[in-house]
Design an enzyme around this catalytic site. Structure first.
Site, PDB file in Angstrom:
ATOM      1  N   SER A 186      31.360  18.956  -7.501  1.00 41.32           N
ATOM      2  CA  SER A 186      31.391  17.646  -8.160  1.00 41.32           C
ATOM      3  C   SER A 186      31.141  16.556  -7.141  1.00 41.32           C
ATOM      4  O   SER A 186      31.483  16.707  -5.957  1.00 41.32           O
ATOM      5  CB  SER A 186      32.785  17.467  -8.778  1.00 41.32           C
ATOM      6  N   LYS A 220      37.859  21.122  -5.269  1.00 40.11           N
ATOM      7  CA  LYS A 220      36.390  21.282  -5.140  1.00 40.11           C
ATOM      8  C   LYS A 220      35.995  21.299  -3.660  1.00 40.11           C
ATOM      9  O   LYS A 220      35.139  22.075  -3.246  1.00 40.11           O
ATOM     10  CB  LYS A 220      35.664  20.153  -5.889  1.00 40.11           C
ATOM     11  N   TYR A 237      42.524  17.695  -8.090  1.00 36.01           N
ATOM     12  CA  TYR A 237      41.306  18.331  -8.620  1.00 36.01           C
ATOM     13  C   TYR A 237      40.173  18.210  -7.598  1.00 36.01           C
ATOM     14  O   TYR A 237      39.500  19.191  -7.267  1.00 36.01           O
ATOM     15  CB  TYR A 237      40.900  17.682  -9.949  1.00 36.01           C
TER      16      TYR A 237
END
Ligand code: NAD
Ligand code: UD1
Length: 353
Positions: A136, A165, A161
């Protein structure tokens, strides 16, 4: 190298999810054999049924959890025993709700980082050397130079989050350093929107959507309160935040290019990151305006405070994907918004919310 796609068996983890299901359709249409895996933590079997109906094929599906090594071994073994060993993996399976990740950082680490590490171990055990990973643009944090390119450093992550990644990308790079012959494309998505033009598959967010376009569509459908525009005093041309919204069908096609790129590069490649975006920034107010123009519907909205953790503006420099993957977006913002709205209407008609 010429590849016979029918003999290439691609495992799609998180294949019942939003981007995974669209990619599975694109892969089948491009001639690959596709196997889906999902634990339904953010999806259900109806997505698999709908995608099967769309491609008119019994695409194999395994209910399995990437955190569970024996589940993964079962999938790789079963395919091998049927004479179709897995050739490459596209790894979508992850939890992605930023707010939830703040409440449950351990769950996010276990699921996203743990799941990726188990997958790498099992791939190694079965000699599978090609991995396309769903990353992302969140890995860049509040990037200094916009449009952001792949050389931009990882800044401290805005959320657990985002941290997962970054951690997954690092694990994959380390895995490649230790395993000669392993190669991976790390695909850094900007903001995917839209749905398959048939409205047979699309995004089915559970609960109140956090992302702009699903919330906007539900607000227009009167399933939610009016949309709140988070922040009106940002240093942008109209005061609202700027993002790079790309159509999920364009994104799906990028995965087909990325897996072909890996399989064709053979064992010489290592890891390569790619930004996947349109290369254009659009403000929240412009999204509302475009939605109203293409659908003829009014977007009920109000102006609110800034959302904590939001970056002011980010959009992609997507030149590397254009040069090396031979990929670029072709669908305009209006088409993504119209396809999202058509899907929302279909959800209202056919599926329980
Ligand atoms: P999604 O939630 O629709 O799909 C993810 C799928 O993975 C779900 O079906 C879920 O049930 C499954 N899953 C989760 N954990 C699993 C596990 N341990 N084992 C097996 N299955 C598991 O999300 P999406 O929007 O399709 O996102 C796909 C990937 O792309 C994710 O890795 C996400 O972080 C990444 N991504 C998404 C966006 C976005 O805006 N949608 C942006 C950037 C990156
Ligand atoms: C968010 C996540 C990001 C994740 C991505 C995909 C945050 C801070 N970032 O990105 O890590 O990779 O989703 O899941 O959550 N907006 C409104 N009103 C709304 C919803 C959104 O004005 O009700 C605005 C936001 O302020 C933002 C834009 O719309 O400017 C896009 O928001 P969103 O869809 O949540 O995506 P990102 O914030 O880019």
């Amino acid at each position: 190298m010429k590849l016979c796609r029918m003999h290439l068996n691609i495992l799609v983890t998180g294949g019942a999810g939003y981007i995974g299901s669209h990619t599975a359709v694109a892969l089948v249409e491009a001639g690959f054999r596709v196997v889906l895996l999902d634990n339904f933590s953010n999806s259900d079997f109806s997505a698999v049924q709908r995608l099967r109906s769309l491609v008119n094929q019994e695409v194999p599906f395994y209910e399995a959890d990437c955190r569970n090594k024996s589940d993964l071994i079962h999938v790789f073994n079963s395919e091998k025993e049927q004479g179709c060993p897995i050739t490459g993996v596209i790894h979508f399976a992850a939890l992605k709700a930023v707010g939830e990740s703040v409440e449950k950082p351990e769950l996010y680490k276990l699921n996203n980082v743990g799941g990726t590490e188990r997958l790498l171990e099992v791939m190694e055990g079965f000699g599978v050397q090609s991995l396309v990973f769903s990353s992302s643009c969140t890995v860049y944090g509040e990037a200094e130079n916009i449009p952001v390119d792949e050389s931009s450093p990882f800044l401290p992550s805005e959320s657990p989050y985002g941290f997962t990644k970054q951690a997954c990308e690092k694990s994959i790079v380390q895995h490649a350093e230790k395993n000669i012959g392993f190669s991976s494309t790390l695909l850094r998505y900007f903001n995917p929107i839209g749905a398959h033009p048939s409205s047979v598959i699309g995004e089915s967010p559970r609960g109140v959507p956090n992302n702009l376009v699903p919330f906007l569509c539900q607000a227009v459908a009167k399933l939610r309160d009016p949309l709140t525009v988070f922040g009106t005093d940002y240093p942008t041309h109209d005061g609202s935040c700027i993002r790079d919204y790309l159509h999920v069908m364009d994104l799906a096609e990028a995965h087909v290019k990325a897996i072909l790129y890996l399989l064709q590069a053979g064992n010489s490649m290592g890891c390569r990151a790619f930004n996947l975006g349109t290369g254009h920034g659009v403000s929240v107010l412009e999204v509302i305006e475009t939605f109203e123009k293409v659908t003829g519907m009014k977007v009920p909205h109000q102006f609110g405070k800034r959302r904590e953790g939001d970056v002011v503006a980010i959009w992609a420099n997507a030149e590397r994907a254009k040069q090396e993957l031979k990929w670029e977006t072709t669908r305009p913002l209006g088409q993504g918004l119209l396809d999202s709205w058509n899907w929302q209407q279909k959800l209202g008609e056919e599926f329980d919310l």
